[in-house]
Design an enzyme around this catalytic site. Structure first.
Site, PDB file in Angstrom:
ATOM      1  N   LYS A  41       0.847  -1.208   0.000  1.00 49.46           N
ATOM      2  CA  LYS A  41       0.000   0.000   0.000  1.00 49.46           C
ATOM      3  C   LYS A  41       0.879   1.254   0.000  1.00 49.46           C
ATOM      4  O   LYS A  41       2.088   1.154   0.257  1.00 49.46           O
ATOM      5  CB  LYS A  41      -0.909  -0.026   1.233  1.00 49.46           C
ATOM      6  CG  LYS A  41      -0.163  -0.060   2.560  1.00 49.46           C
ATOM      7  CD  LYS A  41      -1.090  -0.404   3.723  1.00 49.46           C
ATOM      8  CE  LYS A  41      -0.336  -0.435   5.044  1.00 49.46           C
ATOM      9  NZ  LYS A  41      -1.169  -0.962   6.153  1.00 49.46           N
ATOM     10  N   TYR A 260      15.562  30.525   8.387  1.00 46.84           N
ATOM     11  CA  TYR A 260      14.354  31.252   8.788  1.00 46.84           C
ATOM     12  C   TYR A 260      14.280  31.449  10.295  1.00 46.84           C
ATOM     13  O   TYR A 260      14.593  30.539  11.065  1.00 46.84           O
ATOM     14  CB  TYR A 260      13.105  30.490   8.350  1.00 46.84           C
ATOM     15  CG  TYR A 260      12.789  30.629   6.879  1.00 46.84           C
ATOM     16  CD1 TYR A 260      12.559  31.880   6.307  1.00 46.84           C
ATOM     17  CD2 TYR A 260      12.709  29.502   6.071  1.00 46.84           C
ATOM     18  CE1 TYR A 260      12.258  32.001   4.959  1.00 46.84           C
ATOM     19  CE2 TYR A 260      12.407  29.604   4.725  1.00 46.84           C
ATOM     20  CZ  TYR A 260      12.184  30.862   4.170  1.00 46.84           C
ATOM     21  OH  TYR A 260      11.891  30.982   2.847  1.00 46.84           O
TER      22      TYR A 260
HETATM   23  C1  LIG Z   1      -0.344  -1.916   6.822  1.00 45.69           C
HETATM   24  C2  LIG Z   1      -0.879  -3.225   7.243  1.00 45.69           C
HETATM   25  C3  LIG Z   1      -0.021  -4.327   7.391  1.00 45.69           C
HETATM   26  C4  LIG Z   1       1.484  -4.213   7.314  1.00 45.69           C
HETATM   27  O1  LIG Z   1       1.953  -3.662   8.536  1.00 45.69           O
HETATM   28  P1  LIG Z   1       3.509  -3.438   8.824  1.00 45.69           P
HETATM   29  O2  LIG Z   1       3.549  -2.966  10.230  1.00 45.69           O
HETATM   30  O3  LIG Z   1       3.946  -2.403   7.858  1.00 45.69           O
HETATM   31  O4  LIG Z   1       4.169  -4.737   8.609  1.00 45.69           O
HETATM   32  C5  LIG Z   1      -0.595  -5.564   7.655  1.00 45.69           C
HETATM   33  N1  LIG Z   1      -1.938  -5.687   7.798  1.00 45.69           N
HETATM   34  C6  LIG Z   1      -2.779  -4.650   7.704  1.00 45.69           C
HETATM   35  C7  LIG Z   1      -4.228  -4.854   7.898  1.00 45.69           C
HETATM   36  C8  LIG Z   1      -2.281  -3.379   7.437  1.00 45.69           C
HETATM   37  O5  LIG Z   1      -3.114  -2.336   7.357  1.00 45.69           O
END
Ligand SMILES: *Cc1c(COP(=O)(O)O)cnc(C)c1O
Length: 374
Positions: A41, A260
């Protein structure tokens, strides 16, 4: 000067797909009884969903998780034969679109179950997962709804789930008792869905031990070589190195300020290197919001160069008084192979997840160590 084809970006990313594949294999070895999927994702945690999916599929990964249908459609192009689950579930009215790309929704509410069941009546063959909430209170059926579903063979037959999953609240905290509570609850729920494969573990969940692995594990962050938390370093190596160009090195006198707000006053005559990346490139402005020399630094020629003053949109100032060779045209490592992303995230009080997924669009990207065609 001799360079006929200069990199025109102020920052560059080197993304090692060989390491990504090696990380996936290392995680697969630490969950020998389960299938190892990959969570890609958020543009594969910032590294590029197409190249990541291709490299992981070539390494043997058969199942992917994305958050959104749009990500699933891009992953489908890169991995035509893979199983792809959409974690955010069934967006209202999107069943046909998902089925056309052979994307499986992770059904996370009763409304989604009913909508998908009605769609399946039309003869679609697309699979799906059921997400049951065991303590996160985000996505997923309540325990009550899950038990209700288990009593509804008509509904179950229509949706015929391929996976039953839940998500851990604090898997990166080894001793947090919520892990064992969720594990027990998930086992209890699974008993009601006897023939459906189960999945509970994200990256840190894999490290919690084999009883968390079930039939399929879903690592994300560890694939990309970052740690899910301070006591959860995985068996994996950094995949991304982010660097910024040294635009110039200037001299400034003791007592002058840098950047800044004049937020940093020099306590000695200094050489200051100006880097061509800033918060618009995902390097958090908060990284140096605290006391001067609170620890935030980059690496130039392998040596730590402390940040001076505020991070600007496009620029970062660092102290190279003690790095005599530092000069225009050098590349400063923001994080990566030699400076862990988790450490740099900590400068800004955040986590490697946020730094990776916030990298921004301006970097020149180079993929090495794998099939990088997009
Ligand atoms: C993002 C996600 C993962 C992966 O999690 P990590 O901590 O990045 O390994 C697994 N399962 C779900 C449902 C997620 O949303």
């Amino acid at each position: 000067m001799a360079d006929t084809k200069p990199i025109l970006a102020g920052g560059r990313l080197t993304i090692d797909l060989g390491r990504l594949a090696a990380n996936w294999s290392a995680l697969a070895r630490s969950a020998p009884g389960a299938e190892t999927a990959a969570v890609i994702k958020a543009d594969a945690y910032g590294i590029g969903i197409g190249p990541a999916a291709r490299a992981l599929a070539a390494a043997g990964c058969r199942t992917f998780f994305v958050a959104l249908p749009e990500e699933g459609i891009r992953a489908r192009v890169a991995a035509p034969n893979a199983v792809i689950y959409v974690l955010d579930g069934l967006i209202e009215g999107s069943s046909r679109t998902l089925a056309d790309a052979n994307l499986r929704p992770v059904l996370g509410s009763w409304a989604e179950i009913e909508e998908w069941a009605a769609f399946k009546e039309t003869g679609a063959q697309t699979g799906c997962a059921i997400h049951v909430d065991t303590g996160m209170n985000r996505l997923g059926l309540s325990l009550h709804e899950a038990l209700e579903l288990a009593q509804r063979p008509d509904l179950l037959r229509r949706i015929s789930p391929d996976l039953l999953m839940s998500h851990l609240v604090a898997s990166e905290e080894k001793t947090n008792p919520v892990n064992l509570r969720q594990l027990a609850l998930f086992n209890e729920i699974r008993a009601n869905f006897p023939n459906v494969p189960g999945s509970l573990a994200n990256s840190a969940g894999i490290m919690r031990g084999p009883e968390y692995h079930f039939d399929l594990v879903r690592p994300g962050i560890a694939l990309y070589g970052a740690a899910p938390g301070p006591d959860s370093f995985g068996p994996t190596q950094p995949v991304v190195t982010a660097e910024a160009r040294v635009l110039l090195v200037r001299e400034a006198d003791e007592g002058e300020t840098v950047g800044y707000g004049g937020a940093h006053r020099l306590i000695r005559s200094s050489r200051v290197a100006i880097l061509g990346a800033g918060y618009a490139d995902g390097y958090h402005r908060r990284s140096n919001a605290g006391a001067p020399h609170a620890g935030a630094h980059v690496l130039i020629r392998g040596k730590p160069a402390p940040l001076l003053g505020r991070v600007s949109m496009d620029l970062i100032a660092v102290d190279v008084t003690d790095i005599r060779a530092a000069s225009r045209g050098d590349w400063a490592e923001l994080f990566g192979r030699h400076l862990p992303v988790d450490q740099v995230a900590a400068f800004a009080g955040t986590v490697g997840y946020e730094l990776l997924t916030g990298l921004g669009r301006r970097y020149e990207r180079t993929y090495v160590g794998g099939d990088a065609t997009t």
